[in-house]
Write an enzyme that holds these catalytic residues in place. Structure first.
Site, short mmCIF file in Angstrom:
data_model
loop_
_atom_site.label_atom_id
_atom_site.label_comp_id
_atom_site.label_asym_id
_atom_site.label_seq_id
_atom_site.Cartn_x
_atom_site.Cartn_y
_atom_site.Cartn_z
N GLU A 398 66.98 21.96 44.36
CA GLU A 398 67.38 21.45 42.25
C GLU A 398 66.20 21.62 41.64
OE1 GLU A 398 69.78 20.25 44.63
OE2 GLU A 398 70.92 21.60 44.73
N HIS A 465 82.03 16.34 45.51
CA HIS A 465 82.71 18.19 45.11
C HIS A 465 83.69 18.47 44.29
CE1 HIS A 465 80.18 18.30 49.01
NE2 HIS A 465 80.33 19.46 48.53
#
Ligand SMILES: Cc1ncc(C[n+]2csc(CCOP(=O)(O)OP(=O)(O)O)c2C)c(N)n1
Length: 659
Positions: A398, A465
């Site tokens: 990322e 998540h």
């Protein structure tokens, strides 16, 4: 020290000498000023100048360099006027940051330099982005980024090298191996014999050079760059050198064995080169004296101008205004009445596709977003339509990719970076809050990046998540945050975010992807960033909310027909619509702030505080916050249900109405 001039002309040899003199003589002066308490911190590059000088002189002037804290020779080599450089170090207005940042923490597009942030490693991802822009435009240019050997231990270094290797980006990753990272010697920093060994692991060439030999550095970089311009690929260049002074001046060199200092003192890059040039008859003592005199005079002149410079007069308005790159949003209406039923996910996909058509400088980057279409299939079919160059699968990282987004902006391009799940943004947090958010305010470089954040709970996906993490960014000046609650807003706000040259965090709730649909214009349109929307108008109380909260509020109120409430959908969290909030308080006198994020330090805390400060007289009851429990988000549906605030809203409404 062996110098090999190869076919270099006398004038090139002299130019390199003059360029070596600049950082050395500036530093000698700075060390005097430091002792006189006239400047603050100083990071010395004495003994390492041949690297900055050799690299900079070997590149074309419009090839980007991303230097570190010991690379004065990059700045002088790019002819940054001395008085501006000195003013930058003094924090005065003629510097490059309006007094907002210190030392080498600045960039200058005019000079094709992107200066560091203190965090060191993030520079590498930015270099990838600059090189990517050059590659996409087939410019045939290389980018150079500097690292200390200590900084190579950072994840950012690894990520960026890996990305550059996979994408064949023409970046020279320079490692200045100077033996120490602050006080930590190499043996406690890394286990490799040489950084060229590391290069092998990344699938790139590694080249080692004597970093104290300016001719070796210059010729090597010239050769590598020439080849990389024709055959783009990254190369790791290890420059062997030594840090002759303390990490910064105040910290000294007590922990460095004297023999090491003595050995390396004999390898001084300037003295040895000077001797070589005299012995070869390229220069003589007269030339040396004249050059030293000229440079010293130029330094004195620069200092004289810089010290006359005013320190900035603090102007709060200006400070706040520069947080964002200037941008007057012109809201675009759809060109026709044509509408079709779109799910939330289709609306996002539609906005992204039409923005790709509208902006040919827009690049999409994310894990699995190319042929696979992304884990939620938002970019399905995009590769066929726009090609792999603009719809880029990224390695599993990322930070480097968010850094690359900034690099693309430096070259005037736009990017969208998809987080596979909003939770994973932690891996790129530094690039967002320290690089993207601050760069415009620091030195006027916009970060034209949209970060898409599939967020939220309700799918029993557990603590990693399902999180809501907008509050992490809400606290960061320089970012914008949008958070649509329906397909119409999702498309319009995404298009608006991509138009905006500022970094925008775009939150999209996963539970809405396939559960919501409505008629949405087929044409391109935008919605004003910063404007909330009043969804229902009642006077008993007002619910200020966003995202899934909008639906919880609507569902709860549908079961309370006797309650006549207003719902305000914020839609943008940063900057949030204070006028709309104030109007709601005035109209209802009782307000609840509802959000899916956890309670403490959430967006609701700020809005509640603001209402108390500014709308106190309009209130008939305390401002109430309804939010998720202050725990991580649990997996089991029963626990998740209990964690989320939706079932607590009804009680809060009833209590507030009877207050
Ligand atoms: C993320 C981060 N951690 C720690 C520091 C503090 N720090 C600044 S420079 C430095 C040493 C860097 O060593 P190296 O990369 O070898 O470069 P050198 O100073 O030797 O040129 C450290 C620990 C920092 N600036 N950023």
């Amino acid at each position: 020290m062996q110098f090999d001039r190869q076919k270099l002309s006398d004038s090139v040899l002299k130019k390199l000498y003059e360029n070596l003199l600049l950082p050395r003589l500036i530093e000698e002066k700075m060390l005097i000023l430091l002792r006189q308490n006239k400047i603050s911190k100083w990071f010395s590059g004495i003994g390492q100048e041949a690297i900055s000088v050799g690299v900079t002189q070997a590149l074309a002037p419009d090839e980007y360099i991303l230097p570190m804290h010991r690379n004065l020779g990059v700045f002088t080599g790019r002819n940054i006027p001395f008085h501006r450089l000195f003013a930058q170090w003094q924090g005065t207005l003629a510097g490059y940051t309006k007094g907002r940042d210190r030392s080498f923490h600045f960039g200058s597009r005019e000079h094709h330099i992107v200066g560091m942030i203190s965090h060191l490693g993030p520079q590498n991802g930015v270099a990838d982005g600059i090189a990517l822009a050059s590659q996409l435009r087939q410019e045939g240019k290389v980018t150079v980024v500097f690292n200390g050997d200590g900084g190579t231990s950072q994840g950012d270094f690894h990520e960026a090298l890996n990305v550059a290797a996979v994408w064949d980006l023409p970046v020279i990753f320079v490692v200045e191996n100077n033996g120490y990272g602050l006080s930590t010697p190499s043996r406690e920093q890394f286990r490799c014999e040489s950084f060229t060994d590391k290069a092998i692991g990344y699938g790139m060439e590694g080249v080692q050079v004597d970093g104290n030999n300016v001719l070796a550095v210059y010729s090597t970089v010239q050769r590598l760059a020439e080849d990389m311009r024709k055959r783009p690929r990254p190369i790791l260049l290890e420059c062997m050198t030594f840090r002759m002074r303390g990490h910064e001046e105040a910290s000294g060199t007590k922990y460095v064995p004297q023999e090491l200092l003595d050995t390396w003192a004999k390898k001084d890059p300037l003295e040895n080169y000077e001797k070589y040039l005299v012995q070869s008859g390229v220069i003589d003592e007269g030339y040396i004296a004249a050059q030293r005199k000229r440079v010293k005079q130029e330094i004195e002149e620069g200092i004289a101008i810089a010290t006359q410079e005013d320190h900035p007069v603090a102007q709060t308005g200006q400070e706040l205004e520069d947080v964002y790159a200037p941008f007057e949003q012109v809201v675009v209406a759809p060109a026709s009445e044509k509408k079709s039923e779109k799910r939330f996910i289709d609306a996002i996909s539609d906005g992204l596709r039409q923005s790709m058509e509208r902006f040919d400088n827009l690049v999409l980057m994310g894990q699995d977003i190319a042929e696979y279409g992304g884990v939620f299939k938002i970019t399905e079919g995009f590769v066929e339509r726009f090609g792999k160059a603009r719809v880029r699968n990224t390695p599993l990282c990322e930070s480097a990719i968010l850094g690359a987004g900034l690099g693309l902006s430096v070259k005037g391009m736009k990017s969208m970076v998809e987080m596979q799940f909003a939770d994973f943004v932690t891996e790129g947090f530094n690039q967002i809050v320290n690089n993207l958010a601050k760069t415009h305010w620091r030195w006027g470089q916009p970060a034209d990046v949209v970060v898409r954040m599939p967020t939220g709970a309700g799918t029993a996906a557990g603590p990693f998540h399902s999180q809501s993490n907008e509050a992490w960014f809400f606290h960061t000046p320089g970012l914008k945050i949008v958070y649509p609650s329906n397909p119409y807003d999702a498309k319009g706000l995404l298009c608006a975010a991509l138009e905006d040259p500022n970094p925008v965090m775009y939150f999209e709730h996963k539970l809405m992807y396939r559960s919501l649909k409505e008629l949405v214009p087929d044409d391109y349109y935008t919605i004003a960033i910063g404007e909330a929307k009043l969804l229902s108008e009642g006077t008993d109380l007002g619910i200020i909310t966003y995202g899934m909260g909008v639906h919880w509020a609507q569902q709860t109120l549908a079961n309370l027909p006797h309650v006549n409430a207003s719902i305000l959908d914020l839609r943008t969290l940063l900057p949030w619509d204070k006028e709309a909030v104030a109007a709601l308080v005035k109209k209802t006198s009782r307000v609840i702030i509802l959000h899916e994020d956890t309670l403490t330090g959430g967006v609701g805390a700020e809005i509640s505080a603001w209402i108390s400060e500014h709308c106190f007289r309009d209130l008939d009851a305390p401002v109430v916050r309804v939010a998720s429990l202050d725990t991580p988000i649990p997996f089991a549906p029963t626990l998740e249900d209990n964690f989320l605030p939706k079932n607590r809203l009804i009680g809060a409404i009833e209590t507030l109405l009877t207050y």
